[in-house]
Design a protein around this motif. Sequence first.
Motif, PDB file in Angstrom:
ATOM      1  N   GLY A  87       0.730  -1.003   0.026  1.00 20.76           N
ATOM      2  CA  GLY A  87       0.114  -0.281   0.171  1.00 20.76           C
ATOM      3  C   GLY A  87       0.649   1.282   0.163  1.00 20.76           C
ATOM      4  O   GLY A  87      -0.246   2.347  -0.214  1.00 20.76           O
ATOM      5  N   TYR A  88       2.332   0.915  -0.051  1.00 22.10           N
ATOM      6  CA  TYR A  88       2.775   2.517  -0.328  1.00 22.10           C
ATOM      7  C   TYR A  88       2.604   3.300  -1.227  1.00 22.10           C
ATOM      8  O   TYR A  88       2.659   2.949  -2.285  1.00 22.10           O
ATOM      9  N   ASP A  89       2.446   4.373  -1.208  1.00 23.92           N
ATOM     10  CA  ASP A  89       2.656   5.092  -2.193  1.00 23.92           C
ATOM     11  C   ASP A  89       4.312   5.754  -2.649  1.00 23.92           C
ATOM     12  O   ASP A  89       4.220   6.094  -3.677  1.00 23.92           O
ATOM     13  N   GLN A  90       5.076   5.960  -1.623  1.00 25.59           N
ATOM     14  CA  GLN A  90       6.396   5.644  -2.131  1.00 25.59           C
ATOM     15  C   GLN A  90       6.643   5.277  -3.417  1.00 25.59           C
ATOM     16  O   GLN A  90       6.671   4.104  -3.165  1.00 25.59           O
ATOM     17  N   ALA A  91       7.919   5.946  -3.844  1.00 20.98           N
ATOM     18  CA  ALA A  91       8.606   4.909  -5.026  1.00 20.98           C
ATOM     19  C   ALA A  91       9.720   4.024  -4.374  1.00 20.98           C
ATOM     20  O   ALA A  91      10.063   4.756  -3.942  1.00 20.98           O
ATOM     21  N   HIS A  92       9.493   2.823  -4.749  1.00 25.93           N
ATOM     22  CA  HIS A  92      10.294   1.945  -4.271  1.00 25.93           C
ATOM     23  C   HIS A  92      10.086   0.546  -4.975  1.00 25.93           C
ATOM     24  O   HIS A  92       8.948  -0.112  -4.552  1.00 25.93           O
ATOM     25  N   ARG A  93      10.974   0.385  -6.037  1.00 23.13           N
ATOM     26  CA  ARG A  93      10.580  -1.217  -6.834  1.00 23.13           C
ATOM     27  C   ARG A  93      10.861  -2.629  -6.531  1.00 23.13           C
ATOM     28  O   ARG A  93       9.935  -3.355  -6.526  1.00 23.13           O
ATOM     29  N   ASP A  94      11.389  -1.703  -5.365  1.00 23.88           N
ATOM     30  CA  ASP A  94      12.044  -3.938  -4.847  1.00 23.88           C
ATOM     31  C   ASP A  94      11.102  -4.227  -4.088  1.00 23.88           C
ATOM     32  O   ASP A  94      10.668  -4.040  -2.489  1.00 23.88           O
ATOM     33  N   PRO A  95      10.748  -5.655  -3.853  1.00 19.02           N
ATOM     34  CA  PRO A  95       9.414  -5.783  -3.154  1.00 19.02           C
ATOM     35  C   PRO A  95      10.081  -6.760  -1.641  1.00 19.02           C
ATOM     36  O   PRO A  95       9.134  -6.185  -1.008  1.00 19.02           O
ATOM     37  N   PHE A  96      10.984  -7.025  -2.128  1.00 20.61           N
ATOM     38  CA  PHE A  96      11.406  -7.425  -1.021  1.00 20.61           C
ATOM     39  C   PHE A  96      12.139  -6.050   0.326  1.00 20.61           C
ATOM     40  O   PHE A  96      11.719  -6.147   1.468  1.00 20.61           O
ATOM     41  N   ASP A  97      12.898  -4.732  -0.325  1.00 20.95           N
ATOM     42  CA  ASP A  97      13.005  -3.869   1.080  1.00 20.95           C
ATOM     43  C   ASP A  97      11.645  -3.748   0.611  1.00 20.95           C
ATOM     44  O   ASP A  97      11.591  -2.833   2.307  1.00 20.95           O
ATOM     45  N   ARG A  98      10.494  -3.380   0.136  1.00 23.02           N
ATOM     46  CA  ARG A  98       9.106  -2.777   0.718  1.00 23.02           C
ATOM     47  C   ARG A  98       8.189  -3.664   1.787  1.00 23.02           C
ATOM     48  O   ARG A  98       8.003  -2.859   2.845  1.00 23.02           O
TER      49      ARG A  98
END
Length: 127
Positions: A87-98
């Motif tokens: 659900g995060y709106d911030q840009a971070h494409r790595d699903p592991f990091d999210r």
Amino acid sequence: MNLLLDTHAVLWWFAGDNRMPVHVRSAIYEASSVWVSAVSAYEIRLKHRLGKLPEAGLLVSDFAGWMGRENFRSLAVEVGHAFAAAGYDQAHRDPFDRMLIAQALLEDLVIVSNDTAFDAFGVNRIW
């Protein structure tokens, strides 16, 4: 302080890699608890199997043993972690990091990572 290691921090800790600063190593030694997410175990095993982390062979062969010898705690992925990470709106494409970000925020852990992109999520981070 309760810490959650980013995947590269797990790898560098066990390898004794000098890319991990001395003050970060000290924080890990002095922490009340050090957590490693199931997400990191998955990422390390997957990338090793795909040939992207050939240097992780020894760690992969006895991941639980390495964690136990360091008294690192295992952090399972819960539904709330997954829901928050998606659900995060911030840009971070790595699903592991999210997922690691969600776990750090929801479990009130300080994340050990050199990734400054984590800061946009409001996570407490040391490096």
